[in-house]
Design an enzyme around this catalytic site. Structure first.
Site, PDB file in Angstrom:
ATOM      1  N   CYS A  80      -1.561   2.115   8.561  1.00 16.68           N
ATOM      2  CA  CYS A  80      -1.511   1.223   7.391  1.00 16.68           C
ATOM      3  C   CYS A  80      -2.427   1.683   6.274  1.00 16.68           C
ATOM      4  CB  CYS A  80      -1.885  -0.206   7.794  1.00 16.68           C
ATOM      5  SG  CYS A  80      -0.883  -0.887   9.116  1.00 16.68           S
ATOM      6  N   HIS A 325       5.028  -5.903   4.562  1.00 22.07           N
ATOM      7  CA  HIS A 325       4.124  -4.793   4.866  1.00 22.07           C
ATOM      8  C   HIS A 325       4.887  -3.505   5.136  1.00 22.07           C
ATOM      9  CE1 HIS A 325       0.685  -2.615   6.039  1.00 22.07           C
ATOM     10  NE2 HIS A 325       0.517  -3.065   7.269  1.00 22.07           N
TER      11      HIS A 325
END
Length: 381
Positions: A80, A325
């Protein structure tokens, strides 16, 4: 080391768009950032791109139809925090004088990835993962500990999600632009006690891009440059040294270094964009970022300080919880959104007179480490 400025930002819409390729999304974000910057695509001297899932040579795939070739292009992966890593890599090249202007891109097509609709699978040698320590379980354990040690309640975690979706309703790029009540969040499908579905970020497709430049280029082309006062990327520490699961050591280390580099302290910060893959996680980051003292994150939330109109709004973009996301895109997206806040371009979710912002991103799990990577960028007017 030279000063480095953000001179252009761009984002795609965030959502489930399996018919859009990585190149299409990346080009939408890159075109917007280049147009915003005032430079021409052919002025770019280097490209850093990040993607977790899917093919190779992401930078080249995106930039070829924008007329950019024959320059250095680098492709990075850091879970991420991959997008943040692309931004930092470009920042370092400009600060060191290797190039004067370049672009950093983060892009992800989660709906066409190998894990579409699934949890991220553990590696074969990931003992914790093979025994069931997936992302929802990890953050559910942290949430349980917050209830035991910090006085948190399920309603507090639900309130984080309510706040995120209130913000998301103001963001036309968000995957979910719908408001929810605490009761609706709590009544959504259980995932890992006490986490419910509406406390989890959705899988999403999307891209974000930033054009960075030296002071000389920024002065020549940009109408409203924003300085990167600090750029920090750290890896995790050994889990055996960890005595408290309600904090991320690497997150604390990253922000301490960033504040020192920028010459500020937490009281100077006007707006924050951070990693909120699960609602309870946001409370942990309040404390790790120094927005409040250890143990006071729940109180900070309840005070309204992190809501729009509060002392320190957190995730006025809607965050991962409402935007979604797309893994590698999120680390670039937070830099875009903080930059837009400092430029006064965030419309209904604008933080008045914001001058200092923090863009934080956490990423990755490795058995034996508290986490894999954390990045913090401090941006100032």
């Amino acid at each position: 080391m030279r000063e480095v400025f953000v001179i252009g930002t761009g984002q795609s819409d965030f959502g489930k768009t399996p018919n859009r390729s990585v190149a299409e999304m990346g080009q939408q974000a890159a075109r917007a950032a280049i147009l915003d910057s005032g430079v021409q695509a052919t002025d770019l001297q280097t490209v850093f791109s990040s993607r977790v899932f899917g093919g190779m040579v992401t930078s080249q795939t995106i930039m070829m139809d924008l007329g950019v070739a024959r320059v250095e292009m680098v492709n990075v992966e850091n879970a991420c925090a991959g997008g943040s890593t692309a931004v930092r890599s470009l920042y370092k090249d400009i600060a060191a004088g290797f190039v004067d202007v370049g672009i950093a891109i983060g892009v992800e097509s989660m709906t066409t990835s190998p894990i579409a609709g699934k949890l991220i699978p553990p590696d074969k040698d990931d003992l914790d993962g093979q025994l069931g320590m997936n992302m929802p379980v990890l953050f559910a354990l942290q949430a349980q500990r917050l209830m035991a040690t910090h006085g948190a309640t399920p309603e507090d975690f639900a309130q984080v999600s309510v706040k995120a979706h209130d913000f998301g309703a103001l963001n036309p790029r968000a995957q979910y632009q719908k408001r929810f009540t605490v009761e609706e969040v709590l009544a959504s499908r259980p995932i890992a006690d006490p986490i419910t579905l509406l406390q989890c970020c959705p899988n999403t497709d999307g891209a974000a891009a930033v054009v960075l430049a030296s002071a000389e280029v920024a002065e020549k082309f940009a109408n409203d440059p924003v300085r990167i006062a600090a750029s920090v990327l750290v890896s995790g520490s050994y889990d055996a040294d960890r005595s408290d699961i309600t904090s991320f050591d690497l997150g604390r280390r990253a922000v301490r270094q960033a504040y020192e580099q920028a010459g500020i302290d937490p009281t100077d910060v006007d707006v924050v964009e951070l990693h909120d893959a699960f609602a309870s996680e946001e409370i942990i980051h309040y404390e790790d970022l120094g927005l409040c003292a250890p143990g006071e994150g729940v109180g900070l939330l309840r005070s309204g300080a992190t809501s729009l109109g509060g002392k320190i709004p957190v995730n006025p973009s809607g965050g991962l919880l409402s935007l979604g996301h797309p893994l590698a895109a999120s680390g670039v997206r937070v830099v875009c959104d903080v930059t837009d806040q400092l430029r006064g371009r965030s419309a209904g979710a604008q933080v008045p007179d914001a001058k200092v912002g923090v863009a934080q991103m956490l990423g990755g799990v490795v058995t034996g480490l508290d986490a894999a990577a954390a990045s913090v960028h401090v941006l100032t007017r």
